[in-house]
Design a protein around this motif. Structure first.
Motif, PDB file in Angstrom:
ATOM      1  N   GLY A  98       0.820  -1.207   0.000  1.00  0.00           N
ATOM      2  CA  GLY A  98       0.000   0.000   0.000  1.00  0.00           C
ATOM      3  C   GLY A  98       0.853   1.256   0.000  1.00  0.00           C
ATOM      4  N   TRP A  99       0.176   2.385  -0.043  1.00  0.00           N
ATOM      5  CA  TRP A  99       0.861   3.677  -0.035  1.00  0.00           C
ATOM      6  C   TRP A  99       1.933   3.701  -1.128  1.00  0.00           C
ATOM      7  CZ3 TRP A  99      -0.821   0.928   4.066  1.00  0.00           C
ATOM      8  CH2 TRP A  99      -1.770   1.539   4.881  1.00  0.00           C
ATOM      9  N   SER A 100       1.503   3.366  -2.341  1.00  0.00           N
ATOM     10  CA  SER A 100       2.379   3.328  -3.526  1.00  0.00           C
ATOM     11  C   SER A 100       3.546   2.358  -3.349  1.00  0.00           C
ATOM     12  CB  SER A 100       2.876   4.729  -3.882  1.00  0.00           C
ATOM     13  OG  SER A 100       1.771   5.568  -4.166  1.00  0.00           O
ATOM     14  N   ASN A 101       3.251   1.169  -2.825  1.00  0.00           N
ATOM     15  CA  ASN A 101       4.210   0.070  -2.693  1.00  0.00           C
ATOM     16  C   ASN A 101       5.322   0.371  -1.690  1.00  0.00           C
ATOM     17  OD1 ASN A 101       4.878  -2.572  -3.270  1.00  0.00           O
ATOM     18  ND2 ASN A 101       5.930  -2.110  -5.174  1.00  0.00           N
ATOM     19  N   THR A 102       4.957   1.091  -0.597  1.00  0.00           N
ATOM     20  CA  THR A 102       5.958   1.429   0.421  1.00  0.00           C
ATOM     21  C   THR A 102       5.732   0.740   1.762  1.00  0.00           C
ATOM     22  OG1 THR A 102       4.749   3.390   1.165  1.00  0.00           O
ATOM     23  CG2 THR A 102       6.394   3.695  -0.593  1.00  0.00           C
ATOM     24  N   LYS A 103       4.494   0.295   2.056  1.00  0.00           N
ATOM     25  CA  LYS A 103       4.260  -0.405   3.314  1.00  0.00           C
ATOM     26  C   LYS A 103       3.003  -1.257   3.210  1.00  0.00           C
ATOM     27  CE  LYS A 103       1.801   3.176   5.979  1.00  0.00           C
ATOM     28  NZ  LYS A 103       1.862   3.984   7.196  1.00  0.00           N
ATOM     29  N   SER A 104       2.843  -2.146   4.173  1.00  0.00           N
ATOM     30  CA  SER A 104       1.684  -3.029   4.257  1.00  0.00           C
ATOM     31  C   SER A 104       1.062  -2.866   5.641  1.00  0.00           C
ATOM     32  CB  SER A 104       2.110  -4.478   4.029  1.00  0.00           C
ATOM     33  OG  SER A 104       2.721  -4.613   2.757  1.00  0.00           O
ATOM     34  N   ALA A 105      -0.241  -3.190   5.740  1.00  0.00           N
ATOM     35  CA  ALA A 105      -0.923  -2.968   7.009  1.00  0.00           C
ATOM     36  C   ALA A 105      -2.161  -3.847   7.119  1.00  0.00           C
ATOM     37  CB  ALA A 105      -1.325  -1.499   7.139  1.00  0.00           C
ATOM     38  N   ILE A 106      -2.636  -3.994   8.361  1.00  0.00           N
ATOM     39  CA  ILE A 106      -3.924  -4.633   8.624  1.00  0.00           C
ATOM     40  C   ILE A 106      -4.780  -3.645   9.404  1.00  0.00           C
ATOM     41  CG2 ILE A 106      -5.156  -6.536   9.748  1.00  0.00           C
ATOM     42  CD1 ILE A 106      -2.682  -8.257   9.466  1.00  0.00           C
ATOM     43  N   ARG A 107      -6.029  -3.490   8.952  1.00  0.00           N
ATOM     44  CA  ARG A 107      -7.027  -2.665   9.633  1.00  0.00           C
ATOM     45  C   ARG A 107      -8.100  -3.589  10.213  1.00  0.00           C
ATOM     46  NH1 ARG A 107      -6.682   2.746   7.748  1.00  0.00           N
ATOM     47  NH2 ARG A 107      -5.457   2.923   5.859  1.00  0.00           N
ATOM     48  N   ALA A 108      -8.869  -3.062  11.173  1.00  0.00           N
ATOM     49  CA  ALA A 108      -9.903  -3.854  11.844  1.00  0.00           C
ATOM     50  C   ALA A 108     -11.235  -3.856  11.098  1.00  0.00           C
ATOM     51  CB  ALA A 108     -10.120  -3.340  13.259  1.00  0.00           C
ATOM     52  N   CYS A 109     -11.335  -3.092  10.021  1.00  0.00           N
ATOM     53  CA  CYS A 109     -12.577  -3.020   9.256  1.00  0.00           C
ATOM     54  C   CYS A 109     -12.236  -2.495   7.875  1.00  0.00           C
ATOM     55  CB  CYS A 109     -13.582  -2.097   9.943  1.00  0.00           C
ATOM     56  SG  CYS A 109     -13.036  -0.381  10.028  1.00  0.00           S
ATOM     57  N   ASN A 110     -13.248  -2.404   7.026  1.00  0.00           N
ATOM     58  CA  ASN A 110     -13.039  -1.761   5.744  1.00  0.00           C
ATOM     59  C   ASN A 110     -12.792  -0.278   6.005  1.00  0.00           C
ATOM     60  OD1 ASN A 110     -12.958  -1.663   2.885  1.00  0.00           O
ATOM     61  ND2 ASN A 110     -15.007  -0.829   2.881  1.00  0.00           N
ATOM     62  N   GLU A 111     -11.875   0.323   5.248  1.00  0.00           N
ATOM     63  CA  GLU A 111     -11.512   1.725   5.473  1.00  0.00           C
ATOM     64  C   GLU A 111     -12.752   2.615   5.529  1.00  0.00           C
ATOM     65  OE1 GLU A 111      -8.225   3.405   3.238  1.00  0.00           O
ATOM     66  OE2 GLU A 111      -7.784   1.391   2.548  1.00  0.00           O
ATOM     67  N   PRO A 112     -12.759   3.705   6.220  1.00  0.00           N
ATOM     68  CA  PRO A 112     -11.667   4.210   7.042  1.00  0.00           C
ATOM     69  C   PRO A 112     -11.761   3.686   8.480  1.00  0.00           C
ATOM     70  CG  PRO A 112     -13.364   5.875   6.880  1.00  0.00           C
ATOM     71  CD  PRO A 112     -13.848   4.678   6.096  1.00  0.00           C
ATOM     72  N   CYS A 113     -10.712   3.156   8.950  1.00  0.00           N
ATOM     73  CA  CYS A 113     -10.562   2.812  10.360  1.00  0.00           C
ATOM     74  C   CYS A 113      -9.071   2.711  10.652  1.00  0.00           C
ATOM     75  CB  CYS A 113     -11.320   1.544  10.748  1.00  0.00           C
ATOM     76  SG  CYS A 113     -10.736   0.033  10.007  1.00  0.00           S
ATOM     77  N   ASP A 114      -8.728   2.676  11.913  1.00  0.00           N
ATOM     78  CA  ASP A 114      -7.333   2.733  12.320  1.00  0.00           C
ATOM     79  C   ASP A 114      -6.540   1.500  11.885  1.00  0.00           C
ATOM     80  OD1 ASP A 114      -7.762   5.167  13.540  1.00  0.00           O
ATOM     81  OD2 ASP A 114      -8.092   4.281  15.522  1.00  0.00           O
ATOM     82  N   ILE A 115      -5.287   1.728  11.576  1.00  0.00           N
ATOM     83  CA  ILE A 115      -4.351   0.641  11.278  1.00  0.00           C
ATOM     84  C   ILE A 115      -3.990  -0.035  12.598  1.00  0.00           C
ATOM     85  CG2 ILE A 115      -1.999   0.137  10.520  1.00  0.00           C
ATOM     86  CD1 ILE A 115      -2.321   2.451   8.496  1.00  0.00           C
ATOM     87  N   GLN A 116      -4.045  -1.360  12.621  1.00  0.00           N
ATOM     88  CA  GLN A 116      -3.726  -2.116  13.829  1.00  0.00           C
ATOM     89  C   GLN A 116      -2.256  -2.539  13.855  1.00  0.00           C
ATOM     90  OE1 GLN A 116      -5.982  -2.377  16.314  1.00  0.00           O
ATOM     91  NE2 GLN A 116      -7.165  -1.041  14.971  1.00  0.00           N
ATOM     92  N   VAL A 117      -1.716  -2.886  12.699  1.00  0.00           N
ATOM     93  CA  VAL A 117      -0.320  -3.313  12.596  1.00  0.00           C
ATOM     94  C   VAL A 117       0.166  -2.952  11.196  1.00  0.00           C
ATOM     95  CG1 VAL A 117      -0.918  -5.666  11.895  1.00  0.00           C
ATOM     96  CG2 VAL A 117       1.269  -5.252  12.982  1.00  0.00           C
ATOM     97  N   GLU A 118       1.459  -2.586  11.069  1.00  0.00           N
ATOM     98  CA  GLU A 118       2.004  -2.230   9.751  1.00  0.00           C
ATOM     99  C   GLU A 118       3.455  -2.665   9.630  1.00  0.00           C
ATOM    100  OE1 GLU A 118       3.330   2.303   9.652  1.00  0.00           O
ATOM    101  OE2 GLU A 118       1.246   2.098  10.311  1.00  0.00           O
ATOM    102  N   ASP A 119       3.910  -2.740   8.389  1.00  0.00           N
ATOM    103  CA  ASP A 119       5.287  -3.133   8.070  1.00  0.00           C
ATOM    104  C   ASP A 119       5.780  -2.216   6.960  1.00  0.00           C
ATOM    105  OD1 ASP A 119       7.588  -5.058   8.141  1.00  0.00           O
ATOM    106  OD2 ASP A 119       6.967  -5.349   6.056  1.00  0.00           O
ATOM    107  N   ASP A 120       6.907  -1.556   7.186  1.00  0.00           N
ATOM    108  CA  ASP A 120       7.465  -0.611   6.216  1.00  0.00           C
ATOM    109  C   ASP A 120       8.486  -1.279   5.309  1.00  0.00           C
ATOM    110  OD1 ASP A 120       6.011   1.608   7.152  1.00  0.00           O
ATOM    111  OD2 ASP A 120       7.450   1.931   8.760  1.00  0.00           O
TER     112      ASP A 120
END
Length: 190
Positions: A98-120
């Motif tokens: 995501g974010w133009s192939n710069t990081k990955s993440a998991i959210r608790a719902c379909n957007e918009p909602c807070d990111i729970q965990v991410e990897d850069d």
């Protein structure tokens, strides 16, 4: 494991190291980076959308499961795990590259909602070759990993967060913004 053999000579002469290396990588990509098509695979395409337009493609998958899939996209590939075939029932949204192939993440719902965990990690996806991933859902924990690596790069306890563990899961896919994607799933096709 996949491998290729490339000759060290080029039309009777000896190839320089850079040429040999380039030919070796090209042969490897051609032979080994193709999607692993076999009888239990299914292929899907996604088109650009904003907001994300998720297409539910696998239904339902019983927990626990580990699904392997390949993605070819320039970035912004997303998967939702849902209780039924509605975005309102989404309990995990996974963004890969995501974010133009710069990081990955998991959210608790379909957007918009807070990111729970991410990897850069940059460059997880590629628009000209399939990249292999896996997704595991076991006792409420969502784990995402690359290729044959045993450790995931994203892990989140959706069951704890939502106070509910889903035994049947619907899987939806999408690509965001200006990105088209090709997906190949293995062993969980209808």
């Amino acid at each position: 494991m996949c491998s290729t053999l490339v000759s060290a000579t080029d039309e009777g002469g000896i190839a320089d190291l850079a040429t040999l290396q380039a030919r070796g990588f090209a042969a490897f990509r051609s032979a080994c980076r193709k999607p692993r098509m076999h009888l239990s695979s299914c292929m899907f395409n996604t088109t650009p959308s904003n907001p994300a337009n998720f297409k539910f493609v696998l239904e339902p998958v019983s927990m626990p499961f580990k699904m392997r899939f390949d993605v070819k996209a320039s970035g912004d590939a997303a998967i939702v795990l849902a209780e039924n075939k509605t975005l309102a029932s989404t309990f995990a949204q996974i963004s890969i590259g995501g974010w133009s192939n710069t990081k990955s993440a998991i959210r608790a719902c379909n957007e918009p909602c807070d990111i729970q965990v991410e990897d850069d990690e940059r460059g997880l996806l590629n628009e000209t070759e399939y990249r292999p991933f896996w997704l595991e859902y076991n006792v409420g924990v969502v784990t995402v990993g690359k290729g044959s690596q045993s450790e995931g790069f994203l892990e989140w306890d959706a069951g704890s967060f939502h106070s509910k563990i889903h035994s049947q899961v619907y899987v939806g896919i999408s690509t965001h913004e200006r990105v088209s994607g090709s997906w190949v799933f293995y062993n969980h096709c209808e």
